[in-house]
Scaffold this active site. Structure first.
Site, short mmCIF file in Angstrom:
data_model
loop_
_atom_site.label_atom_id
_atom_site.label_comp_id
_atom_site.label_asym_id
_atom_site.label_seq_id
_atom_site.Cartn_x
_atom_site.Cartn_y
_atom_site.Cartn_z
N SER A 1 -12.35 -23.29 5.17
CA SER A 1 -12.21 -23.02 3.79
C SER A 1 -12.46 -23.55 2.79
O SER A 1 -11.82 -23.72 1.14
CB SER A 1 -10.08 -23.41 3.37
OG SER A 1 -9.49 -23.09 5.05
N GLY B 1 -10.68 -20.96 8.32
CA GLY B 1 -10.11 -19.63 8.12
C GLY B 1 -8.16 -19.69 7.53
O GLY B 1 -7.26 -18.38 7.39
N HIS C 1 -20.47 -23.24 16.78
CA HIS C 1 -19.23 -23.44 16.09
C HIS C 1 -18.00 -22.96 16.87
O HIS C 1 -17.35 -22.98 18.27
CB HIS C 1 -19.12 -21.49 15.49
CG HIS C 1 -17.87 -21.22 14.10
ND1 HIS C 1 -17.02 -21.27 14.54
CD2 HIS C 1 -18.58 -21.68 13.08
CE1 HIS C 1 -16.19 -20.80 13.68
NE2 HIS C 1 -17.62 -21.32 12.80
N LYS D 1 -19.20 -14.63 10.65
CA LYS D 1 -18.64 -14.17 11.90
C LYS D 1 -18.84 -12.20 11.69
O LYS D 1 -19.85 -12.01 12.00
CB LYS D 1 -17.37 -14.80 11.41
CG LYS D 1 -17.21 -16.09 11.20
CD LYS D 1 -16.18 -16.67 11.20
CE LYS D 1 -15.99 -18.06 10.57
NZ LYS D 1 -14.09 -18.58 10.46
N GLU E 1 -16.49 -29.31 10.72
CA GLU E 1 -15.72 -28.21 10.43
C GLU E 1 -14.18 -29.07 11.29
O GLU E 1 -14.08 -28.41 12.53
CB GLU E 1 -15.94 -26.61 11.33
CG GLU E 1 -17.24 -26.35 10.40
CD GLU E 1 -16.99 -25.12 10.42
OE1 GLU E 1 -17.85 -24.45 9.41
OE2 GLU E 1 -16.86 -24.42 11.29
N ASN F 1 -21.13 -17.91 6.49
CA ASN F 1 -21.84 -17.87 7.82
C ASN F 1 -20.18 -16.41 7.73
O ASN F 1 -18.96 -16.66 7.65
CB ASN F 1 -20.64 -18.35 9.07
CG ASN F 1 -19.73 -18.38 10.34
OD1 ASN F 1 -20.27 -17.19 10.69
ND2 ASN F 1 -18.98 -19.29 10.95
N GLU G 1 -14.99 -20.86 17.29
CA GLU G 1 -14.55 -19.99 17.71
C GLU G 1 -15.67 -19.69 19.17
O GLU G 1 -15.12 -19.65 19.96
CB GLU G 1 -14.75 -19.19 16.81
CG GLU G 1 -13.95 -19.84 15.58
CD GLU G 1 -14.58 -18.52 14.33
OE1 GLU G 1 -15.65 -17.96 14.57
OE2 GLU G 1 -13.66 -19.30 13.38
P1 PGA Z 1 -13.46 -21.14 6.95
O1 PGA Z 1 -14.48 -20.42 7.64
O2 PGA Z 1 -14.40 -20.71 5.40
O3 PGA Z 1 -12.94 -18.91 6.61
O4 PGA Z 1 -12.76 -21.41 6.83
C1 PGA Z 1 -15.24 -21.59 8.11
C2 PGA Z 1 -16.25 -21.30 9.50
O5 PGA Z 1 -15.86 -21.09 10.47
O6 PGA Z 1 -17.03 -21.90 9.57
#
Ligand code: PGA
Length: 250
Positions: free
Chosen positions: A214, A174, A96, A12, A168, A10, A98
């Site tokens: 992460s 993140g 997601h 983003k 998640e 992903n 976000e």
């Molecule tokens: P991350 O994000 O691996 O940077 O923690 C995962 C995601 O949001 O799908």
């Protein structure tokens, strides 16, 4: 039948088309002949076409990070499943955290998108997960059950095969704070149990549940070798071809 793991990048809101193409060129040799896992790259909309062109014939699939639920219409700024399908997109990340947090997506709107994705033959990677305050208040299971029910509302067992769920935990996204394999497994068990109630044991047994939050080359193996974890949705560590290559080849 064992579940084939799926590992998705992903990206983003990162990478221009040139950067996305460069990534793909450098990444594909690292996973040539990789058969154990399904691999999906999810660039931003502006890079979908170049990544699809670069990945053609490689076995690596390309997914969108979002989509709207209608086929077409006066929805300024949105992208429809018909449009995605037409350019060769095969997967779509839906709901997601976000999107839920910054763009007001709800289980209900995500459910509509999920139905639209299925209708158009796109494999939905639908995200669920609790925020830190919910975990600390002991509400993780309650949140996972509510979200799982919400996003799968009205889905029939016969339609469910393409659906992939990504667990998640929002506190792990993140932040560098990964859920332990035990925490992730437990959550996956809760989600799978609910899928079994909603869609039956056979569907639940074959549904892939990914972990995201992460995931890095250093923790990929410990997470992915857990029985309950059927792959990963990777954000930050998927932006570099070497790093994502290491995760896929854990
Ligand atoms: P991350 O994000 O691996 O940077 O923690 C995962 C995601 O949001 O799908």
């Amino acid at each position: 039948m064992p579940r084939k793991p799926l590992i998705a990048a992903n990206w983003k809101m990162y990478k221009t088309p040139v950067q996305a193409q460069e990534f793909t060129k450098n990444f594909l040799p690292l996973v040539a002949n990789h058969e154990r896992d399904e691999i999906v790259l999810c660039p931003s909309f502006t890079s979908l076409s170049v990544v699809i062109a670069a990945a053609t014939g490689s076995g690596v699939a390309v997914g969108a990070q979002n989509m709207y639920s209608a086929d077409e219409g006066a929805f300024t700024g949105e992208t429809s499943p018909v449009m995605l399908k037409a350019i060769g997109v095969t997967h779509a990340i839906l709901g997601h955290s976000e999107r839920r947090q910054y763009f007001a997506e709800t289980d209900e709107t995500i459910n509509k998108k999920l139905k639209a994705a299925l209708q158009h033959g796109l494999a939905p990677i639908v995200c669920v997960g609790e925020v830190l305050a919910e975990r600390e208040a002991g509400k993780t299971n309650e949140v996972l059950l509510r979200q799982t029910r919400g996003v799968l509302a009205g889905i029939e067992a016969t339609q469910a095969a393409p659906i992939v769920i990504a667990y998640e935990p929002v506190w792990a996204i993140g932040t560098g704070r990964t859920a332990t394999p035990q925490i992730a497994s437990e959550a996956h068990g809760v989600i799978r149990g609910e899928v079994a109630k909603l869609l039956g044991g056979t569907v639940a047994e074959s549904m892939r549940i990914l972990y995201g939050g992460s995931v890095k080359p250093e923790n990929a193996s410990a997470l992915m070798t857990e029985e309950e974890i059927d792959g990963a949705l990777v954000g930050g560590a998927s932006l570099d071809p070497q790093s994502f290559g290491k995760i896929v080849n854990y």
